[in-house]
Design an enzyme around this catalytic site. Sequence first.
Site, PDB file in Angstrom:
ATOM      1  N   HIS A  81     -12.997   7.963 -36.761  1.00 56.09           N
ATOM      2  CA  HIS A  81     -13.293   7.750 -35.350  1.00 56.09           C
ATOM      3  C   HIS A  81     -14.349   6.662 -35.170  1.00 56.09           C
ATOM      4  O   HIS A  81     -14.313   5.894 -34.212  1.00 56.09           O
ATOM      5  CB  HIS A  81     -13.777   9.057 -34.706  1.00 56.09           C
ATOM      6  CG  HIS A  81     -12.660   9.995 -34.373  1.00 56.09           C
ATOM      7  ND1 HIS A  81     -12.726  11.341 -34.578  1.00 56.09           N
ATOM      8  CD2 HIS A  81     -11.429   9.764 -33.849  1.00 56.09           C
ATOM      9  CE1 HIS A  81     -11.600  11.902 -34.189  1.00 56.09           C
ATOM     10  NE2 HIS A  81     -10.799  10.974 -33.755  1.00 56.09           N
ATOM     11  N   ASN A 113      -1.510   4.336 -41.101  1.00 50.18           N
ATOM     12  CA  ASN A 113      -2.573   5.226 -41.565  1.00 50.18           C
ATOM     13  C   ASN A 113      -2.030   6.253 -42.555  1.00 50.18           C
ATOM     14  O   ASN A 113      -2.542   6.405 -43.667  1.00 50.18           O
ATOM     15  CB  ASN A 113      -3.217   5.955 -40.379  1.00 50.18           C
ATOM     16  CG  ASN A 113      -3.782   5.005 -39.346  1.00 50.18           C
ATOM     17  OD1 ASN A 113      -3.909   3.815 -39.590  1.00 50.18           O
ATOM     18  ND2 ASN A 113      -4.111   5.531 -38.179  1.00 50.18           N
ATOM     19  N   ASP A 114      -0.982   6.974 -42.145  1.00 48.24           N
ATOM     20  CA  ASP A 114      -0.402   7.975 -43.040  1.00 48.24           C
ATOM     21  C   ASP A 114       0.384   7.329 -44.176  1.00 48.24           C
ATOM     22  O   ASP A 114       0.350   7.813 -45.308  1.00 48.24           O
ATOM     23  CB  ASP A 114       0.506   8.929 -42.265  1.00 48.24           C
ATOM     24  CG  ASP A 114      -0.248  10.134 -41.717  1.00 48.24           C
ATOM     25  OD1 ASP A 114      -1.239  10.550 -42.344  1.00 48.24           O
ATOM     26  OD2 ASP A 114       0.138  10.657 -40.661  1.00 48.24           O
ATOM     27  N   CYS A 133       2.297   0.877 -35.362  1.00 50.47           N
ATOM     28  CA  CYS A 133       1.404   1.526 -34.409  1.00 50.47           C
ATOM     29  C   CYS A 133       0.186   2.116 -35.101  1.00 50.47           C
ATOM     30  O   CYS A 133      -0.549   2.904 -34.510  1.00 50.47           O
ATOM     31  CB  CYS A 133       2.137   2.601 -33.614  1.00 50.47           C
ATOM     32  SG  CYS A 133       2.807   3.950 -34.614  1.00 50.47           S
TER      33      CYS A 133
END
Length: 544
Positions: free
Chosen positions: A185, A427-428, A475
């Site tokens: 974050h 990200n994953d 994305c």
Amino acid sequence: MSTLRGVGVSPGRAAGPVLLVHDRLPEPERGPEPSDPTAEAERIRPAAQAVARHLQKRAADTDGEARSVLEVTAAMATDPGLLSAAEQAVTSRRLPATRAVFEAAEQFSDALAAAGGYLAERVRDVQDVRDRIVAELSGTAAPGVPEPAAPSVLVARDLAPADTADLDPTMVLALVTEEGGPTSHTAILARALGIPAVVAARGALASGAAGARVDGAAGTVELVAEPVTAEAATRSGTRWCGSGKTADGHPVKLLANVGSAADATNAIDAGAEGSGLFRTEFCFLDATSEPSADAQRECYAEVLRPFAGKPVVVRTLDAGADKPLPFLDIAAEPNPALGVRGVRVAFDRPDVLDRQLAAIAAATEDTGAEVSVMAPMVATPTEAAWFAERARAAGAGRVGVMVETPAAALCAEELLAEVDFASIGTNDLAQYTCAADRMTGALAALNDPWQPALLRLIALLGSASASQGKPVGVCGEAAADPLLAGVLVGLGVSSLSMTSAALPAVGEALAGRSLPEWRAAAERAVSAPDRVQARERARAAVDG
């Protein structure tokens, strides 16, 4: 002078004097025992409420992602489970209130870390709330970022999202942390604020440096013994025309990732051409029972309304053991990141998916947005076909899948044959490709989207996109890096979805080079032996 290499998570260059952010509060003592445990336990809730009020006040003074982070942290401060566990530790074990809060929070943190995924991302938030309540109870100053007396470079072991949320970019020139990762974050907020940032820069605190020069794109931190004259961050984006394209006119849709109506408004204000990722799980996370069809319809419509006449890709519920929702009744798993999540939940509960698809279709009619739907965590063409059939039966005009597993990338041709488009969740995909938990700071380099293995998987998807005549977008947070965005386009990606604040810099970078130039940069990056050389080779290719 020494140079540290970390992971660049927010582009831009800045320099200035170093301002150290001290470590978290020391661990509270186990004694002495309170003389009146009941009275001691009664101190906890007022302290937590005071912390929540302070965070809510800060939230009211900001907006967008920063406001959301502060509001979530404020709610966490008064979590009934956390406070009850702390009170019980005082009354049953006769611990001081400060120690009881500390131990209760540690239990919560351990459980979240074990769950992985989205919940693991909340561990730093819990630790931040813990320290704030402990400080309130002990009458000491709350932890956090000190007020800079002059524009400075913040250097810390790690920063809580609540500390990052409302930083002043005119006073905080750059961020450097020893821990953290590219999808934390703090990294996302730094990009949203336009503050250059480097994470996982080991040794920054121990250097004793008085000044620093930070390159948030390259991931380097130059530390010097003498103070450095403050140099505000140099950022691109001032010449972006609001339309995504390369220098020779090749179109690239520049989109925004959203999860709320406020995010959608910010995206439109920033010039987004639409949204490449609407995270619908944010409409479910606080629900103790499945939201009704009408409630879902209105929740989706609030986010879609600002995008009337623009494309929006709506991701169906990305829930599971790492984002537990009570009404789904999913059993605990030893490794949630590899468990029942995303579309796998729908295989067991297709009724939940069908109701969500119907609500999305109704919200589309209400708003006039050009909506597509996609499923998360698809691994095989058979899974893609199953989802596409249900989505089309529900009235979806355009159906796609997220590519977050190496299996999906390796079967790109067959996968795209079943759907209308694919979107890469970098990200994953990075953490599964390198077997590296993206929330573990020590593994941040393996989750760097410049890893050649990840780029090679994306190249496979770009090739399949060309042969199948179906678009593939990105994305994940990789899309927010201006140089990497160009490389992704060179690999065959046709759209990029990111945090709204990154749009101008990415738009300007793309427009600065032609498609053949970006393809050349991509070829250089893909052939590199490691992430550092991948970036350096791409930079050399575009700089000529």
